[in-house]
Design an enzyme around this catalytic site. Structure first.
Site, short mmCIF file in Angstrom:
data_model
loop_
_atom_site.label_atom_id
_atom_site.label_comp_id
_atom_site.label_asym_id
_atom_site.label_seq_id
_atom_site.Cartn_x
_atom_site.Cartn_y
_atom_site.Cartn_z
N ASP A 185 0.80 -1.22 0.00
CA ASP A 185 0.00 0.00 0.00
C ASP A 185 0.84 1.27 0.00
OD1 ASP A 185 -2.36 -1.15 -0.28
OD2 ASP A 185 -3.07 -0.84 1.77
N ASP A 187 3.61 1.83 -1.09
CA ASP A 187 4.32 2.05 -2.35
C ASP A 187 3.45 2.76 -3.37
OD1 ASP A 187 6.59 1.04 -1.46
OD2 ASP A 187 6.55 -0.82 -2.63
N ASP A 207 9.73 8.59 1.44
CA ASP A 207 9.69 7.49 0.50
C ASP A 207 10.44 6.25 1.01
OD1 ASP A 207 8.38 6.92 -1.78
OD2 ASP A 207 10.02 7.43 -3.14
N ASP A 222 3.07 11.05 16.25
CA ASP A 222 4.06 11.71 15.37
C ASP A 222 5.04 12.59 16.15
OD1 ASP A 222 2.99 10.42 13.25
OD2 ASP A 222 2.27 12.21 12.19
N ASN A 230 0.77 14.62 7.04
CA ASN A 230 -0.09 15.80 7.04
C ASN A 230 0.66 17.06 7.47
OD1 ASN A 230 0.11 15.56 9.79
ND2 ASN A 230 -2.07 15.21 10.18
N SER A 262 -13.13 9.14 -16.57
CA SER A 262 -12.30 10.24 -17.05
C SER A 262 -12.85 11.60 -16.64
CB SER A 262 -12.15 10.16 -18.56
OG SER A 262 -13.41 10.14 -19.17
#
Ligand code: NAG
Ligand code: NAG
Ligand code: NAG
Ligand code: NAG
Ligand code: NAG
Length: 574
Positions: A185, A187, A207, A222, A230, A262
């Site tokens: 997920d 990734d 990343d 956090d 966020n 679309s």
């Protein structure tokens, strides 16, 4: 909603990919009888632009071609490819245009457009004064006299030419990578914008760490790092309390996920790409990015857009409104939409939705398959439309999947199908961008050209046949009613379910109240998709209805928003 993106990518490519089919075969050479509707449109589009550039600048066709190439950016080898196309086909196009042949005749002569046996002859412009047969014969005669050039013999050969290898490679990989649905997920989030990167879903902020991504509940508040991206993390030195706990605890953060087609992804071909009178060096700056986003612009779409609108309208996307309501929602958006998506093929990319039931915050999921269940390009489109039974069965599968992937407390909202009858009503006697210069191509002609080539994104509604348009609207309404019935009768453990009409009529009225015209809400080039203004008006309408009917879906206003701004500024941007 469908397919049109191919036209532009394919236009220059097919010029390259099918050069053999482009010329009358000599007796000793095998003819490759292959022609597709997209090749034909690509050719007519490019030749029209060349012809009109020559007209606008009172120049030769040769100069117009060079002008067009000079406007294209270097990226993705677009400029190189353009010069190459000119090199290969230029002399023929020049000869034909100088003999007053229009784009239809040129493209039939070069065999990019073909009339298959038993099929009608497809043309965009009014037919030439002399009979087609004579115009074509004359044109072929002009070409025959010129000396033959050497062309590669097949599609695969073309990419083996050294000077073309690079663009072939780039475009192939762009297309391949455009569906990068990986298993892990985290990734799925990316630090890159296009190729399904952060134009599509919240930007990854770390990343290297698989456990850091937008939408998750914070890890240890956090205190040490921004696990949910966020932009809120660390500890307040004044009291030792983590900021995320201080500002976000109990604020009920949530993300927005669009399951769309679309229209949801905001398919858009800027008219300046095909309008000779407006074309300049700046016209194609956005082309490489747009190509790698499959000609979609989710970053300015109504559901998940995060950039300021280019259309000057001040309404925000649904995502931006959720963020403004609670800054803890920053970057929690996913645009899971695909050109051509419908209830019947959603399964093929539903897996790309990323939500961890145990670790992540609840989500608002908007299911917006607004047309492709009734839209297709078949000569007789009705049998290929989704039936209410088929819709029911696929939608129930989708909901089961969602129930096993969404965190408890999520919400799912069905959008009904559009009633595309307004397309014909508002556009049929207006001029298409290709027809504005000489007042010779209306949308009625454009629609009929697409249908003739069997590449119309929605023959049912983009048709002069009133009965057919009514049948299409009727089926769309049946499908909407099926969705409504599911929403009122089915219960799921992890989300509640709602239905909302796709009320285009209401936003049209709103737009008229502001002094606008209904046709200004439709994409000018494809004559089909709702444009950016329409999408943002729809987002506004969606939000207002939510606030009125089901405010709990939107969550509470976070009283700490201004403090979050004071401490974290733009929260790392998007
Ligand atoms: C267009 O160019 C031709 C030849 O260069 C010239 O004779 C003609 O006057 C020009 N027409 C206009 C409208 O500028
Ligand atoms: C968007 O517009 C607002 C107000 O018009 C402006 O303050 C802001 O800087 C703009 N943001 C971007 C990313 O351009
Ligand atoms: C966003 O929309 C496109 C539509 O082309 C879709 O294919 C894609 O899966 C969506 N989102 C993400 C994160 O990939
Ligand atoms: C899901 O949340 C609701 C309240 O939003 C609660 O009543 C229900 O028990 C929860 N279900 C599970 C399986 O945790
Ligand atoms: C119009 O569409 C209907 C429904 O598909 C079809 O039966 C009819 O033959 C069409 N009429 C014309 C003139 O093509």
């Amino acid at each position: 909603m469908k397919v049109c993106w191919k036209i532009l990518i394919v236009a220059p490519l097919f010029f390259l990919a099918h050069p053999t089919s482009a010329f009358p075969a000599h007796n000793d050479q095998p003819t490759i009888k292959h022609s597709s509707g997209h090749t034909c449109i690509g050719c007519v589009l490019v030749v029209s632009v060349i012809e009109q550039l020559a007209q606008v600048h009172n120049s030769t066709a040769q100069a117009a071609m060079e002008r067009l190439c000079s406007y294209l950016p270097e990226k993705l080898s677009l400029k190189t490819t353009c010069y190459l196309v000119v090199h290969i086909f230029g002399s023929h196009i020049i000869k034909l245009l100088s003999a007053d042949m229009n784009a239809d005749v040129v493209c039939h002569t070069l065999e990019f457009c073909k009339q298959d046996p038993g099929q009608p002859l497809c043309h965009l412009y009014p037919p030439p004064k002399e009979a087609w047969k004579f115009a074509l014969e004359k044109a072929r005669h002009i070409i025959k006299k010129s000396q033959t050039l050497k062309y590669p013999r097949s599609d695969s050969d073309i990419c083996s030419l050294p000077f073309l290898a690079k663009i072939c490679q780039e475009i192939k990989s762009a297309i391949k990578n455009s569906v990068p649905f990986k298993d892990v997920d985290s990734d799925k989030y990316s630090v890159f914008s296009t190729l399904r990167g952060y134009h599509w879903r919240g930007r990854d902020c770390n990343d290297r760490d698989k456990m850091a991504y937008p939408g998750r509940r914070p890890d240890n508040w956090d205190a040490h790092q921004d696990s949910n991206c966020n932009g809120i993390w660390g500890v307040d030195p004044k009291d030792g309390i983590p900021y995320e706990k201080k500002f976000c605890e109990g604020s009920q953060p949530r993300g927005i996920i669009l399951l769309g087609d679309s229209a949801g992804a905001h398919f858009h071909i800027p008219p300046e790409w095909i309008t000779a009178s407006q074309m300049s060096l700046n016209s194609f700056l956005s082309l490489p990015t747009a190509l790698s986003d499959e000609l979609n612009w989710p970053q300015v779409s109504g559901a998940t857009g995060f950039q300021n609108s280019t259309s000057g309208i001040k309404e925000d996307s649904i995502y931006l409104r959720l963020w403004k309501r609670n800054h803890c929602n920053h970057r929690d958006y996913q645009n899971i939409s695909k050109n051509g998506a419908s209830s019947q093929n959603l399964q093929s990319f539903l897996e790309s939705l990323s939500r961890n039931q145990l670790l992540d915050n609840p989500a608002i999921v908007i299911y917006a398959m607004i047309g492709n269940d009734v839209c297709n390009g078949k000569t007789d489109p009705v049998p290929a439309m989704t039936t209410p039974e088929k819709l029911y069965s696929k939608v129930m599968q989708t909901l089961k999947h969602l129930n096993s992937h969404l965190p408890n407390g999520s919400h799912v909202i069905f959008y009904g199908l559009a009633d595309g009858a307004f397309l014909w009503d508002h556009l049929h006697n207006r001029y298409h961008p290709l027809g504005q210069l000489n007042k010779d191509v209306t949308y009625a002609q454009f629609y009929s050209f697409l249908s003739c080539l069997q590449v119309s994104p929605c023959h049912g509604w983009m048709s002069a046949n009133k009965t057919l348009r009514a049948l299409t609207s009727e089926r769309a309404e049946q499908l909407s009613n099926t969705l409504k019935k599911i929403a009122t009768s089915k219960k799921f453990t992890n989300f509640d379910l709602f239905y909302m009409d796709f009320a285009f009529q209401e936003i049209t009225e709103e737009w008229q109240r502001r002094g606008g015209q209904p046709w200004q809400l439709i994409e000018p080039v494809d004559g089909f998709h709702p444009n950016e203004v329409a999408l943002l008006l729809l987002a506004d309408q969606f939000w207002k209805k939510m606030q009125l009917q089901w405010p709990k879906i939107l969550g509470k206003e976070n009283p700490f928003n201004s403090q979050i701004e004071d401490v974290f500024g733009d929260q790392g941007g998007h």
